[in-house]
Write a protein that holds these residues in place. Structure first.
Motif, mmCIF file in Angstrom:
data_model
loop_
_atom_site.group_PDB
_atom_site.id
_atom_site.type_symbol
_atom_site.label_atom_id
_atom_site.label_comp_id
_atom_site.label_asym_id
_atom_site.label_seq_id
_atom_site.Cartn_x
_atom_site.Cartn_y
_atom_site.Cartn_z
ATOM 1 N N LEU A 129 0.827 -1.209 0.000
ATOM 2 C CA LEU A 129 0.000 0.000 0.000
ATOM 3 C C LEU A 129 0.864 1.262 0.000
ATOM 4 C CD1 LEU A 129 -2.935 -1.052 2.344
ATOM 5 C CD2 LEU A 129 -2.820 -1.066 -0.145
ATOM 6 N N VAL A 183 -17.830 -1.752 4.285
ATOM 7 C CA VAL A 183 -16.552 -2.047 3.630
ATOM 8 C C VAL A 183 -16.729 -3.162 2.595
ATOM 9 C CG1 VAL A 183 -14.223 -2.958 3.998
ATOM 10 C CG2 VAL A 183 -15.146 -1.219 5.538
ATOM 11 N N ASN A 229 -16.251 -2.606 -1.456
ATOM 12 C CA ASN A 229 -15.202 -3.346 -2.169
ATOM 13 C C ASN A 229 -15.739 -4.354 -3.170
ATOM 14 O OD1 ASN A 229 -13.437 -1.972 -0.548
ATOM 15 N ND2 ASN A 229 -12.941 -3.706 0.773
ATOM 16 N N ALA A 263 -9.760 4.689 -4.215
ATOM 17 C CA ALA A 263 -10.722 3.628 -3.902
ATOM 18 C C ALA A 263 -10.467 3.010 -2.537
ATOM 19 C CB ALA A 263 -10.671 2.545 -4.972
ATOM 20 N N VAL A 264 -9.196 3.003 -2.139
ATOM 21 C CA VAL A 264 -8.793 2.363 -0.879
ATOM 22 C C VAL A 264 -9.122 3.247 0.321
ATOM 23 C CG1 VAL A 264 -6.709 1.854 0.444
ATOM 24 C CG2 VAL A 264 -6.996 0.885 -1.846
ATOM 25 N N PRO A 304 -12.682 2.843 2.832
ATOM 26 C CA PRO A 304 -12.724 1.707 3.768
ATOM 27 C C PRO A 304 -11.577 1.716 4.767
ATOM 28 C CG PRO A 304 -12.227 0.953 1.539
ATOM 29 C CD PRO A 304 -12.603 2.388 1.435
ATOM 30 N N LEU A 305 -10.397 2.163 4.330
ATOM 31 C CA LEU A 305 -9.244 2.152 5.223
ATOM 32 C C LEU A 305 -9.412 3.167 6.346
ATOM 33 C CD1 LEU A 305 -6.817 0.332 5.126
ATOM 34 C CD2 LEU A 305 -5.515 2.167 4.073
ATOM 35 N N PHE A 325 -11.874 1.912 8.829
ATOM 36 C CA PHE A 325 -11.270 0.866 9.652
ATOM 37 C C PHE A 325 -10.387 1.452 10.736
ATOM 38 C CE2 PHE A 325 -7.392 -1.699 10.316
ATOM 39 C CZ PHE A 325 -7.957 -2.644 11.152
ATOM 40 N N GLN A 358 -11.599 0.367 14.286
ATOM 41 C CA GLN A 358 -11.076 -0.990 14.270
ATOM 42 C C GLN A 358 -11.432 -1.784 15.521
ATOM 43 O OE1 GLN A 358 -7.295 -1.949 15.383
ATOM 44 N NE2 GLN A 358 -6.527 0.116 15.596
ATOM 45 N N PHE A 371 -4.432 -6.377 9.776
ATOM 46 C CA PHE A 371 -5.851 -6.435 9.454
ATOM 47 C C PHE A 371 -6.248 -5.377 8.429
ATOM 48 C CE2 PHE A 371 -10.441 -6.387 10.220
ATOM 49 C CZ PHE A 371 -10.694 -7.739 10.327
ATOM 50 N N SER A 372 -5.484 -4.276 8.378
ATOM 51 C CA SER A 372 -5.882 -3.184 7.485
ATOM 52 C C SER A 372 -5.896 -3.620 6.019
ATOM 53 C CB SER A 372 -4.976 -1.970 7.684
ATOM 54 O OG SER A 372 -3.667 -2.310 7.308
ATOM 55 N N MET A 374 -9.154 -4.752 4.595
ATOM 56 C CA MET A 374 -10.192 -3.749 4.345
ATOM 57 C C MET A 374 -10.107 -3.163 2.938
ATOM 58 S SD MET A 374 -11.980 -3.389 7.038
ATOM 59 C CE MET A 374 -11.850 -5.108 7.457
ATOM 60 N N VAL A 375 -9.034 -3.493 2.252
ATOM 61 C CA VAL A 375 -8.739 -2.823 0.983
ATOM 62 C C VAL A 375 -9.424 -3.589 -0.159
ATOM 63 C CG1 VAL A 375 -6.830 -2.412 -0.590
ATOM 64 C CG2 VAL A 375 -6.585 -1.885 1.823
ATOM 65 N N PRO A 376 -10.030 -2.880 -1.115
ATOM 66 C CA PRO A 376 -10.671 -3.600 -2.218
ATOM 67 C C PRO A 376 -9.686 -4.494 -2.974
ATOM 68 C CG PRO A 376 -10.841 -1.206 -2.525
ATOM 69 C CD PRO A 376 -10.188 -1.435 -1.210
ATOM 70 N N MET A 377 -10.106 -5.710 -3.262
ATOM 71 C CA MET A 377 -9.243 -6.661 -3.969
ATOM 72 C C MET A 377 -8.746 -6.081 -5.285
ATOM 73 S SD MET A 377 -7.895 -9.491 -3.539
ATOM 74 C CE MET A 377 -6.644 -10.144 -4.545
ATOM 75 N N ALA A 427 -7.858 -3.078 -5.991
ATOM 76 C CA ALA A 427 -6.682 -2.242 -5.778
ATOM 77 C C ALA A 427 -5.472 -3.117 -5.467
ATOM 78 C CB ALA A 427 -6.937 -1.248 -4.640
ATOM 79 N N VAL A 483 -1.976 -3.134 -7.608
ATOM 80 C CA VAL A 483 -0.672 -2.830 -7.006
ATOM 81 C C VAL A 483 0.271 -4.016 -7.180
ATOM 82 C CG1 VAL A 483 0.540 -2.304 -4.873
ATOM 83 C CG2 VAL A 483 -1.677 -1.274 -5.323
ATOM 84 N N TRP A 526 -1.591 -12.474 1.302
ATOM 85 C CA TRP A 526 -1.150 -11.200 1.886
ATOM 86 C C TRP A 526 -2.360 -10.374 2.312
ATOM 87 C CZ3 TRP A 526 -2.399 -6.303 0.035
ATOM 88 C CH2 TRP A 526 -1.805 -5.254 0.722
#
Lengths: 293, 296
Positions: free
Chosen positions: A42, A218, A222, A267-268, A271-272, A275, A279, B114-115, B118-121, B123, B127, B170
């Motif tokens: 990320l 979330v 997604n 897009a990320v 939701p991030l 969270f 959390q 865990f974060s 939460m990320v869309p697959m 994205a 990456v 991951w």
């Protein structure tokens, strides 16, 4: 741990809780490696979004942008309608979440606090649907949504997802912990079951509702397979995750990786951010819904 | 229980039960029915024509339809096996790392792990396709620093599937780590204290106490990991399109391509039914295996 009068602080050195042993150094190193490996993709995404197109194609790769620029974020809007896509995503996620909360609270309350014929069988059937991969029902579901004229629309994306077994399960678990006396007292006072649920019970399970809301939001922000199938071709209605794939096909061959990464970053973010702030609820609810049961 | 209560019970259940019934149970039944029909997804259900088990004969036959489907079935089985084989040990290791109390930062590590969940697959797939890039990607660069030559990752039939497993693991590992941590908190510390008094070292405690008492957690993790694994779609749809040479053509992608894009609803449904039956068999076998272990 530390004898009275000893000068050494109780917490020990740096982030060690007591005087570190060699094993503790290994643990600390491992933790650092895991954290970096977990965060790296990320971080790479954000860094790439700040690079110039040439920098993203460099061999060997340039890790840091020479002069970080937000230009790519502006350019994304030239290719896809970012605002509209984000709005579509928010509408899909918000309406679905609201539906899931209401239907889950109601059914969860019925399963937790009422006895009726076939309760256990019905509950087992609902739970079984939780383990069904969506692809198994995709083909007829797609036709059904087409038959009622909702293909290509956000309503078609939202409608089939307004209730789910996970939500019912989670609410049942938590509502079961609300004292019966409280509910009986309200019944004596002549309160309707609906009123008891939404005025008395729901406020007592707020953390669980918050967790469910976040999970649902979330998940549906997604989600990709179903919106892609329902909305095929109707780009106005695309949520951001599907618009992103259009960015990629536009990008193919051209030097625009920074653009794709800027879109992915956008897009990320929602939701991030959700969270990071909430959390605590996520983790608690996984624990109580997963293995404690 | 009074009559009015009975009435309100059904009022409470109706929204959820009718939605799940209409949009999961009914399509499920339809999938089974359609698997026995010749039917185009473009037309109404009334155009379906009963063909018995012909669809199943075709998807397991010697034609290209059969070859593609059997390939996808094998790819999905491999993919699932690799996912579970990676997720279970790694989540236990990370769970111990998060749970231990000698070094601070366990909770922070859990948050970081865990974060990614939460990320869309989509994205994640974008990456990682860049990270994996053979020439301008950082993964091969780092391998180079360790003296390991460049890997083809997504561009070779022998490594593409495992590359997708890795990016998926991951993404999901934080979720499974949280499950393991929850399982670890259920183990009474008195067991470890007693074992220490008896002179058991760390490794003996792990195999005699931790692992056996994590069994229920790991069984649950395995079931979820399997169900997640058959759903992999975005990296394939976006990056590899099932290739190279069909090596990443997995079932969710293949069923959608046949049943929706090519509109061969009957064939697609037969594939979906096969997937479902395989899942049921695998999960029952897993439970039977776990129970057998209990009896011993």
């Amino acid at each position: 741990m530390s004898a009275a009068g000893e000068w050494r602080p109780r917490r020990g050195l740096f982030f060690f809780r007591s005087r570190p042993t060699s094993g503790d150094y290994i643990v600390a190193t491992l933790m650092l490696v895991v954290a970096v490996a977990s965060a790296f993709p990320l971080v790479w995404m954000v860094l790439s979004s700040l690079k110039t197109p040439a920098e993203t194609m460099q061999v060997p790769p340039a890790w840091l942008p020479e002069s970080p620029s937000l230009e790519a974020f502006g350019k994304v809007s030239g290719v896809i309608n970012v605002g509209r896509s984000m709005l579509n995503s928010a509408v899909i996620a918000a309406i679905t979440t609201a539906g899931i909360i209401v239907t889950s609270l109601m059914a969860g309350y019925a399963f937790a606090k009422h006895r009726f014929h076939g309760r256990n069988a019905l509950f087992a059937l609902l739970i079984a649907t939780m383990f069904l991969p969506p692809i198994v029902t995709l083909i007829p579901l797609y036709r059904m949504i087409g038959t009622i004229g909702l293909d290509g629309s956000l309503a078609g994306v939202v409608l089939p997802n307004l209730a789910n077994a996970f939500g019912i399960f989670l609410m049942r678990q938590f509502i079961a912990g609300v004292p019966d006396d409280l509910i009986d007292a309200a019944r004596m006072d002549g309160a309707s079951e609906m009123r008891i649920l939404f005025v008395i019970v729901a406020p007592l399970v707020t953390p669980a509702v918050a967790a469910l809301a976040l999970f649902a939001f979330v998940y549906h922000w997604n989600s990709y397979l179903w919106p892609l199938t329902v909305l095929q071709g109707n780009a106005d209605q695309y949520p951001i995750v599907i618009s992103l794939s259009r960015l990629l096909s536009y990008n193919r061959g051209a030097m625009n990786t920074n653009l794709v990464m800027a879109g992915a970053t956008l897009a990320v973010l929602p939701p991030l951010v959700l969270f990071v702030f909430l959390q605590r609820f996520f983790v608690d609810s996984i624990v109580s819904s997963g293995v404690k049961g | 229980m009074t009559r009015t209560h009975q009435h309100s019970v059904w009022m409470m259940l109706t929204p959820a039960v009718s939605l799940i019934g209409a949009f999961i149970v009914v399509p499920m039944v339809l999938t089974v029915w359609l698997s026995l029909q010749d039917w185009s997804t473009q037309t109404g259900f009334q155009t379906a024509e009963f063909v018995g088990l012909d669809n199943f004969r075709e998807i397991f036959g010697a034609t290209s339809v059969g070859r593609d489907f059997k390939g996808a079935l094998v790819n999905t089985a491999l993919y699932t096996l690799m996912s579970v084989a990676l997720i279970l040990p790694v989540s236990v290791g990370l769970g111990l790392l998060v749970y231990q109390r000698n070094v601070a930062g366990g909770n922070a590590l859990r948050t970081i792990l865990f974060s990614t969940y939460m990320v869309p697959m989509i994205a994640v797939a974008l990456v990682w396709s860049k990270l994996y890039s053979p020439s301008e990607g950082p993964i091969n660069q780092m391998l180079g620093w360790l003296g390991i030559g460049p890997q083809p990752w997504l561009s070779s039939p022998s490594t593409a599937l495992v590359s997708i497993v890795v990016l998926n693991v991951w993404q999901q590992i934080g979720y499974f780590t949280v499950l393991v941590v929850a399982g670890l908190t259920q183990i009474p510390t008195s067991l470890y204290e007693a074992a220490t008094i008896d002179g058991a070292d760390g490794r003996q405690q792990f195999t005699a106490i931790t692992l056996p008492l994590l069994k229920r957690t790991l069984l649950f993790s395995a079931v979820i990991a399997i169900i997640n694994a058959v759903q992999v779609f975005e990296p394939v749809a976006l990056i590899t399109q099932g290739g190279p040479v069909g090596s990443t053509n997995v079932l969710t992608y293949h069923i959608r391509r046949v049943g929706i894009e090519r509109a061969q609803g009957g064939l697609g449904s037969a594939m979906a039914v096969t997937l479902m039956l395989s899942l049921i068999v695998v999960i029952f076998a897993l439970f039977a295996f776990a129970r057998k272990g209990d009896d011993e």
